[in-house]
Design an enzyme around this catalytic site. Structure first.
Site, mmCIF file in Angstrom:
data_model
loop_
_atom_site.group_PDB
_atom_site.id
_atom_site.type_symbol
_atom_site.label_atom_id
_atom_site.label_comp_id
_atom_site.label_asym_id
_atom_site.label_seq_id
_atom_site.Cartn_x
_atom_site.Cartn_y
_atom_site.Cartn_z
ATOM 1 N N TYR A 276 0.814 -1.230 0.000
ATOM 2 C CA TYR A 276 0.000 0.000 0.000
ATOM 3 C C TYR A 276 0.842 1.273 0.000
ATOM 4 C CZ TYR A 276 -0.080 -0.254 5.265
ATOM 5 O OH TYR A 276 0.201 -0.323 6.591
ATOM 6 N N GLU A 277 0.176 2.381 -0.171
ATOM 7 C CA GLU A 277 0.836 3.699 -0.304
ATOM 8 C C GLU A 277 1.854 3.680 -1.457
ATOM 9 O OE1 GLU A 277 0.569 7.292 0.294
ATOM 10 O OE2 GLU A 277 -0.398 6.195 1.900
#
Lengths: 576, 576
Positions: free
Chosen positions: A431-432
């Site tokens: 993620y990110e």
């Protein structure tokens, strides 16, 4: 054994590695902060993490979240822990005093985040995005919107979310379909489906403030047509806004974190920043948010080192070479286990120094009295961020797996915390921005994109520690090689546009190894300030030797990979 | 997408890589087996794995096992699948015809095992130990014991277990406490607690035959005082024997496999082999069992490659460099994804060739008409086994993690099979001797222990493929370096007894890379037999290039590690 905060090493980094007190004196907002205050803050954060969060970590994982008639219920104890967090003033730690914040530097927030993620990653998912949302609104939202929503975020009364991903659009935000239509009264009706929204609904706060990427009616296609909208769960007239949680993901890890599928059905929203300026508004929070994810890698590595070393002290198997014959020895004496344990300690402490260093550059970029320093710091932070995000999270997972090996069969059971660490740590590589996206960001945008200018700044920093000793010599060789590699990469990229995409992952890992060499060379200098017979000094010295003897050889493999990527990369002609 | 068996590559390995038909002609028991028969067997095994086992994989993981008033209940469908397995005659595949077996070579059993583990690792845990137990009893048990128990194991009416581990004794069998006291009538009363016993109880068969390591009353201390006892769940008088399942482990993966804590309370048992000769009896099954675990690594890598490539075909994100501008491209066109997918394919196919090669050496060791060949094959199999066990299982897990990255956020959810693959694959690095134990076995016992004689045999084999082309040249350099490395390791070990323990893990990985170089050099020769325009030939050629360009540089890093291990290895002075 219960999790414990690594306060001694945190203090070493602040006091000796960063010499933070001196540095803060050159930043007007932090000029009054001294190490005593910083220590108090860290000790309080340690107490909260050890006593409130850590005990909820395994039960929260077992229980998970549930969807109860459209409302998300978090695991038992999570909401109470959040109330304690708010009462402790933690949401406000690094927010501006004029907005109700405590005005502490981000480097202390980095230490706080490390402790929150190490003691309870799932719980910390609810609070993890708050500081980024704060920065985003503070920079881009209208005064009215700020006045209405910032105080709640600073106090912790409200928690924000980031609503980017949609089923068809993950790494490629250009494919987002969610739309926002003007309602004529300054509001926009937001419609669409968002996926993988952490804390998309929960019972920690009454209101939730969604920051949603969507397209206005007249938006151009692609990622330049995105706008950012603030969509609260509750409207000011007391009505529920049209945002619905349609489901929760069942996941490998961070099971106490509610990962929601959200449906916006003409929900009322307000524009944050310029129309079609959504990406710019998002980028404000990017460095801070990605650094936080990198710190998750550090947090899991720290937890893994802690669990594995404690177990290796208790468990006895076989006579270790060189030990007195007789009873089975504690396994930390066996060379294969020593190698794992040393790598855990060395990587963890190296990451901590580098992670806090990056946060410190963010502070300098924000707050230095010297504008030239600010500009430099800003460039360095932008360059360090993708490296730290990807290298730390790779390490967090890989080191959790190495630590699990120390436990043998026990490590594979849910009775030992390391099993959850392995599962929880894996998400941070995704993620990110996946670690592959980070690599492209680093090489294509941050290094080649500015003609190597930012990279040259980084090399100047690294060369500061090439002064003395074997470690300095090794770091000098690393820096010289990096310069050569960059020249080669620039040349290859000019001749072969696909080349940097093939080499990006290895280039990022190469930078990661160089940074660790820097961290340990600098540590060797900094420990001179410790008493000659301090156990910490001996341990750091031995850690540095282990790094340079056993781990630095990774560097040459990574250099070879940069050369190897000049070879053509076949296509996959068919799936299996 | 449903799992599919990799039949085309299995056939390539048998037909072109091993030239198995020709080789079988030199083994009297297999002289009549041709490729058509082998193909039929593999196709049947594929059907069973695809249609019966694969559909139970995810549900079995979700449901897990439960303990119902002392009896273990396996997931729904597992028992029915086992009945189908028995009806198909699969337990008898590689057993001797005079004992009711089908008398097929182990290399076909290796392909069967790969399919069972890839389609349903948890289910295959119940059957996985059967062939090893068969070998152990056939070699060591008395005629009476064989007559009573072997037919049931060959037919599948009974399933065996291996009861080694105890709470205080994992890697160190010398610490075992379980005891066996003579009852005066040829039986022994077995008492003690065993941990992590796969299939220690279940509802797949009525009877279960436990092979238990225990100490006789007069046994010396340590691992030389162990005896092997056969302890059935049911006695011939219809009474339940005193073996109880006290609990099931909750585990990271293989949740459909019952991992039992067993309590023996004076259970009736019979000695297998000599008193105090338990370890020797166990060693018979070791090579076969460890090869099976290695094949689990291959199986998971294969599944990971299959899942990831299918997903990369469907998922579109962003324009890939060099592709026509416009719509988002399927992600298999993006260089970072291509590198992952190519590594998955290359490692998987390389492992398959090597894994079947090792099984083929076991067949030669068992069945060759040429006694000198048998002796050589036996040495080579012993040397290859720890490398394959450790390198393949490391790869199985690491490649599952790389494949998971292809799925982005979806990969972290339980909706995609790759999430389970990651969890299931992790155990294989631990059981049947941790990978650290394998490394010590390889370097200390198999390489240094026989003065490098077995290793020299392996080098002779590897050098067979240094004949032609760039790949041959690369392999020659690998072989020359390996020889140099061995000389260095021998010298260092003579001067510093701890050295080989420090270097063992890297030495094993180095051998693994050398074997993969061999596999791909040999593949380059073997594909000459394929039609020039066969897609398989092009893919193999490209895979080989990818291996030599992008992956072989690991070798130099591993050589550097062997040198690095000459540096002192600090002790850990205190746990965190």
């Amino acid at each position: 054994m219960p999790w414990k905060a690594p306060l001694a090493d945190m203090q070493f980094v602040l006091q000796h590695w960063l010499r933070a007190e001196l540095a803060w004196q050159a930043m007007p907002p932090y000029a009054d902060i001294d190490l005593d205050l910083a220590t108090q803050v860290l000790e309080e954060a340690a107490r909260f993490s050890e006593q409130v969060l850590a005990p909820l970590n395994a039960p929260g994982d077992r229980q998970g979240c549930r969807l109860d008639d459209g409302d998300v219920r978090t695991p038992e104890g999570f909401a109470a822990a959040y109330r304690a967090y708010v009462e402790g003033g933690w949401p406000a730690l690094a927010c501006a005093p004029e907005l109700g914040g405590q005005g502490l530097p981000q480097v202390l927030d980095a230490a706080l985040q490390e402790m929150l993620f190490a003691s309870n990653h799932a719980w910390a998912m609810y609070t993890g995005i708050a500081h980024g949302a704060y920065l985003c609104l503070k920079t881009h939202a209208s005064d009215e919107l700020q006045a209405r929503y910032l105080p709640g975020i600073v106090s912790g009364e409200t928690l924000p979310t980031m609503c980017l991903t949609e089923p068809q659009a993950g790494s490629d935000l250009g494919l987002l379909r969610c739309r926002a239509e003007p309602m004529g009264d300054g509001r926009y009706a937001v419609t669409g489906n968002k996926l993988f929204i952490s804390g998309g609904d929960h019972d920690l706060t009454h209101d939730i403030v969604h920051l949603v990427l969507a397209r206005l009616t007249d938006a151009p296609a692609g990622s330049r047509g995105l706008s950012l909208l603030l969509v609260p769960k509750w409207l000011d007239d007391g009505q529920r806004n049209a945002v619905y949680c349609d489901g929760l993901e069942h996941k490998l890890g961070i099971r106490g974190s509610a990962t929601c599928a959200l449906r916006f059905e003409g929900a009322s929203g307000w524009l944050v920043g310029q129309a079609h300026g959504g990406l710019a508004a998002m980028f404000v929070m990017m460095n801070s948010a990605r650094l936080h994810v990198g710190l998750q890698g550090l947090a899991h590595a720290q937890a893994a080192w802690q669990y594995a070393s404690a177990y290796a002290w208790e468990r006895r198997q076989m006579n270790a070479p060189g030990q007195a014959k007789g009873a089975a020895d504690p396994i930390h004496l066996h060379p294969a286990m020593r190698r794992i344990l040393l790598e855990l300690r060395v990587r963890t402490e190296g990451m901590r120094a580098l992670g806090y260093w990056a946060a410190h550059w963010l502070d300098i970029a924000d707050a230095s009295a010297d504008l030239a320093q600010r500009a430099k710091a800003s460039k360095l932070a932008a360059l360090l961020t993708p490296i730290i995000k990807a290298v730390f999270t790779d390490l967090g997972f890989n080191l959790a797996s190495k630590a699990l090996q120390v436990f043998g069969g026990y490590g594979y059971t849910c009775e030992f915390a390391i099993e959850q660490t392995l599962r929880d740590s894996r998400i941070a590589m995704i993620y990110e921005g996946t670690n592959e996206v980070q690599a492209n960001d680093l090489l294509l945008r941050k290094v080649l994109g500015d003609g190597g200018e930012g990279f040259a700044l980084l090399l100047v920093e690294l060369r500061q520690e090439t002064g003395a000793g074997e470690e300095g010599d090794a770091l000098r060789r690393v820096c010289d090689t990096l310069e050569m590699v960059l020249a080669k990469v620039q040349l290859s990229a000019a001749n072969d546009p696909e080349y940097p995409y093939r080499a990006a992952g290895d280039f990022l890992q190469l930078c990661g190894t160089a940074l660790q060499a820097y961290a340990w060379a600098r540590t060797c200098r900094c420990i001179q300030a410790l008493p000659v017979d301090a156990p910490q000094r001996l341990e750091k010295q031995e850690s540095a030797r282990y790094f340079f003897d056993y781990l630095l050889p990774d560097f040459d493999r990574q250099v070879a990979a940069i050369d190897a990527a000049a070879a053509p990369l076949p296509f996959i002609h068919q799936p299996f």
